[in-house]
Design an enzyme around this catalytic site. Structure first.
Site, PDB file in Angstrom:
ATOM      1  N   GLY A  31      49.114  54.734  62.105  1.00 16.98           N
ATOM      2  CA  GLY A  31      50.012  55.745  62.658  1.00 16.98           C
ATOM      3  C   GLY A  31      50.852  55.229  63.807  1.00 16.98           C
ATOM      4  N   HIS A  34      56.642  53.138  63.226  1.00 13.74           N
ATOM      5  CA  HIS A  34      57.931  52.587  63.632  1.00 13.74           C
ATOM      6  C   HIS A  34      58.631  52.048  62.382  1.00 13.74           C
ATOM      7  CE1 HIS A  34      55.810  48.814  63.199  1.00 13.74           C
ATOM      8  NE2 HIS A  34      54.963  49.124  64.160  1.00 13.74           N
ATOM      9  N   GLU A  35      59.801  51.445  62.585  1.00 13.68           N
ATOM     10  CA  GLU A  35      60.592  50.970  61.439  1.00 13.68           C
ATOM     11  C   GLU A  35      59.845  49.924  60.598  1.00 13.68           C
ATOM     12  OE1 GLU A  35      63.567  51.648  59.844  1.00 13.68           O
ATOM     13  OE2 GLU A  35      63.430  53.492  61.006  1.00 13.68           O
ATOM     14  N   GLY A  36      58.923  49.191  61.209  1.00 12.49           N
ATOM     15  CA  GLY A  36      58.124  48.233  60.438  1.00 12.49           C
ATOM     16  C   GLY A  36      57.303  48.957  59.385  1.00 12.49           C
ATOM     17  N   HIS A  37      56.584  50.009  59.820  1.00 18.90           N
ATOM     18  CA  HIS A  37      55.803  50.806  58.862  1.00 18.90           C
ATOM     19  C   HIS A  37      56.731  51.413  57.799  1.00 18.90           C
ATOM     20  CE1 HIS A  37      53.186  51.401  62.615  1.00 18.90           C
ATOM     21  NE2 HIS A  37      52.355  50.833  61.764  1.00 18.90           N
ATOM     22  N   VAL A 176      59.508  43.419  60.637  1.00 17.03           N
ATOM     23  CA  VAL A 176      60.710  44.086  61.148  1.00 17.03           C
ATOM     24  C   VAL A 176      60.720  43.925  62.674  1.00 17.03           C
ATOM     25  CG1 VAL A 176      61.915  46.297  61.386  1.00 17.03           C
ATOM     26  CG2 VAL A 176      60.745  45.718  59.239  1.00 17.03           C
ATOM     27  N   SER A 186      53.073  49.138  67.328  1.00 18.10           N
ATOM     28  CA  SER A 186      52.691  50.383  68.016  1.00 18.10           C
ATOM     29  C   SER A 186      52.264  50.083  69.443  1.00 18.10           C
ATOM     30  CB  SER A 186      51.542  51.060  67.274  1.00 18.10           C
ATOM     31  OG  SER A 186      51.868  51.229  65.918  1.00 18.10           O
TER      32      SER A 186
HETATM   33  P1  AMP Z   1      49.104  49.170  61.856  1.00 21.06           P
HETATM   34  O1  AMP Z   1      49.485  50.607  61.941  1.00 21.06           O
HETATM   35  O2  AMP Z   1      49.432  48.385  63.075  1.00 21.06           O
HETATM   36  O3  AMP Z   1      47.682  48.986  61.382  1.00 21.06           O
HETATM   37  O4  AMP Z   1      50.021  48.541  60.719  1.00 21.06           O
HETATM   38  C1  AMP Z   1      50.035  49.075  59.422  1.00 21.06           C
HETATM   39  C2  AMP Z   1      50.776  48.130  58.515  1.00 21.06           C
HETATM   40  O5  AMP Z   1      52.108  47.948  58.991  1.00 21.06           O
HETATM   41  C3  AMP Z   1      50.136  46.733  58.466  1.00 21.06           C
HETATM   42  O6  AMP Z   1      50.187  46.251  57.135  1.00 21.06           O
HETATM   43  C4  AMP Z   1      51.029  45.932  59.380  1.00 21.06           C
HETATM   44  O7  AMP Z   1      51.060  44.556  59.070  1.00 21.06           O
HETATM   45  C5  AMP Z   1      52.380  46.567  59.107  1.00 21.06           C
HETATM   46  N1  AMP Z   1      53.296  46.326  60.227  1.00 21.06           N
HETATM   47  C6  AMP Z   1      53.051  46.481  61.551  1.00 21.06           C
HETATM   48  N2  AMP Z   1      54.117  46.093  62.289  1.00 21.06           N
HETATM   49  C7  AMP Z   1      55.059  45.677  61.404  1.00 21.06           C
HETATM   50  C8  AMP Z   1      56.388  45.147  61.535  1.00 21.06           C
HETATM   51  N3  AMP Z   1      56.965  44.978  62.729  1.00 21.06           N
HETATM   52  N4  AMP Z   1      57.053  44.823  60.404  1.00 21.06           N
HETATM   53  C9  AMP Z   1      56.489  44.985  59.185  1.00 21.06           C
HETATM   54  N5  AMP Z   1      55.244  45.481  58.992  1.00 21.06           N
HETATM   55  C10 AMP Z   1      54.537  45.830  60.086  1.00 21.06           C
END
Ligand code: AMP
Length: 281
Positions: A31, A34-37, A176, A186
């Site tokens: 949760g 952001h734009e990565g998710h 991203v 996050s």
């Molecule tokens: P998290 O919420 O941090 O557990 O991340 C969930 C998923 O999003 C994981 O597969 C991360 O690798 C991916 N993720 C986190 N940050 C980025 C980002 N900046 N760009 C692309 N994917 C991301």
């Protein structure tokens, strides 16, 4: 978008969709999106018929002295963002639903979980592989999407799926970044203005390494020394590791003979930040 909190309801929704021949694509997250998710979510939509996103801050992957309690959470905002992406299911179980009192099983990928970040986050990857295995059994996806930003995690999940013969295709998606190069995370919100500025040294040092390789440098030691030197110019940055590793085994390489991953982890203030870059000779 349907919101499901219970395991049984999630399993029966997926079972029903599978019976209808639908291809299910899953994006697990903690949760505070952001734009990565969201890039993973958009990719997910192109890979199947139904998209499931989970939001679960997994206590098992945080050590007792880590930031589980203070990890940023904003369910309403996340819900709105995912609604806009028109996903099918937001799976948001409680901690008690996932780890009831009698819970006692964990899943561990042996070798890969002992490298790199493991030295600084003992038990972290065991927590990750346990929740990923559980979520896979609950969501029953055909495809699951992860970010290459967490490169070690991605390779560990690939190994888990291979070793346990899970019929799930694992996709890794590019990192991203903010406009200035900082990888979205996050945890970036933990940084104050000065720390945020200092954090630019991560992407800067990775670009520097790329330039060195472009100029013909192949020796890991030279590349690692110059990246470490660049990071250490920032007094707010404490380097945990800088490694040049084989893209699959995650073992250190001495010479860049084929594509390898330059991976690094630092601490800045309250934040622990990781980043990586594939270097191609
Ligand atoms: P998290 O919420 O941090 O557990 O991340 C969930 C998923 O999003 C994981 O597969 C991360 O690798 C991916 N993720 C986190 N940050 C980025 C980002 N900046 N760009 C692309 N994917 C991301």
């Amino acid at each position: 978008m349907r919101i499901i909190h219970e395991i049984a309801a999630m399993q029966s929704w997926s079972e029903n969709q599978r019976c209808r021949g639908r291809r299910l694509v899953f994006v697990p997250t903690m949760g505070f999106l952001h734009e990565g998710h969201l890039s993973l979510v958009r990719d997910a939509k192109t890979r199947g018929d139904k998209v499931i996103v989970s939001i679960f801050v997994n206590p098992a992957q945080f050590a007792p002295d880590e930031d589980f309690a203070t990890y940023p959470r904003d369910f309403e905002r996340d819900r709105r963002l995912l609604d806009k992406e028109a996903i099918d299911v937001l799976f948001n179980p409680s901690v008690d639903e996932i780890y009831p009192e009698a819970y006692q099983t964990s899943v561990r990928v042996e070798k890969l979980s002992g490298l790199l970040c493991a030295a600084f986050r003992p038990g972290h990857f065991r927590g990750v592989t346990t929740i990923v295995a559980k979520l896979f059994n609950i969501v029953r996806p055909h495809v699951a999407i992860f970010g290459c930003k967490d490169y070690q995690q991605l390779q560990i999940v690939r190994q888990l799926v291979r070793d346990l013969n899970l019929p799930i295709e694992i996709i890794g998606q590019p990192t991203v970044r903010e406009r200035d190069g900082l990888a979205m995370s996050s945890r970036n919100g933990y940084l104050d203005a000065q720390e945020r500025q200092a954090a630019l040294c991560l992407s800067r040092s990775l670009r520097m390494a790329e330039a060195l390789v472009h100029q013909g440098e192949r020796q890991a030691k030279v590349i690692l020394d110059s990246v470490t030197g660049e990071l250490k110019k920032e007094s707010l940055v404490r380097v945990e590791y800088v490694s040049l590793i084989d893209a699959e085994s995650l073992q250190d390489v001495d010479q860049l003979e084929r594509p390898a991953v330059l991976a690094l982890a630092v601490r800045i203030g309250k934040a622990r930040l990781i980043d990586n870059q594939i270097l191609k000779p």
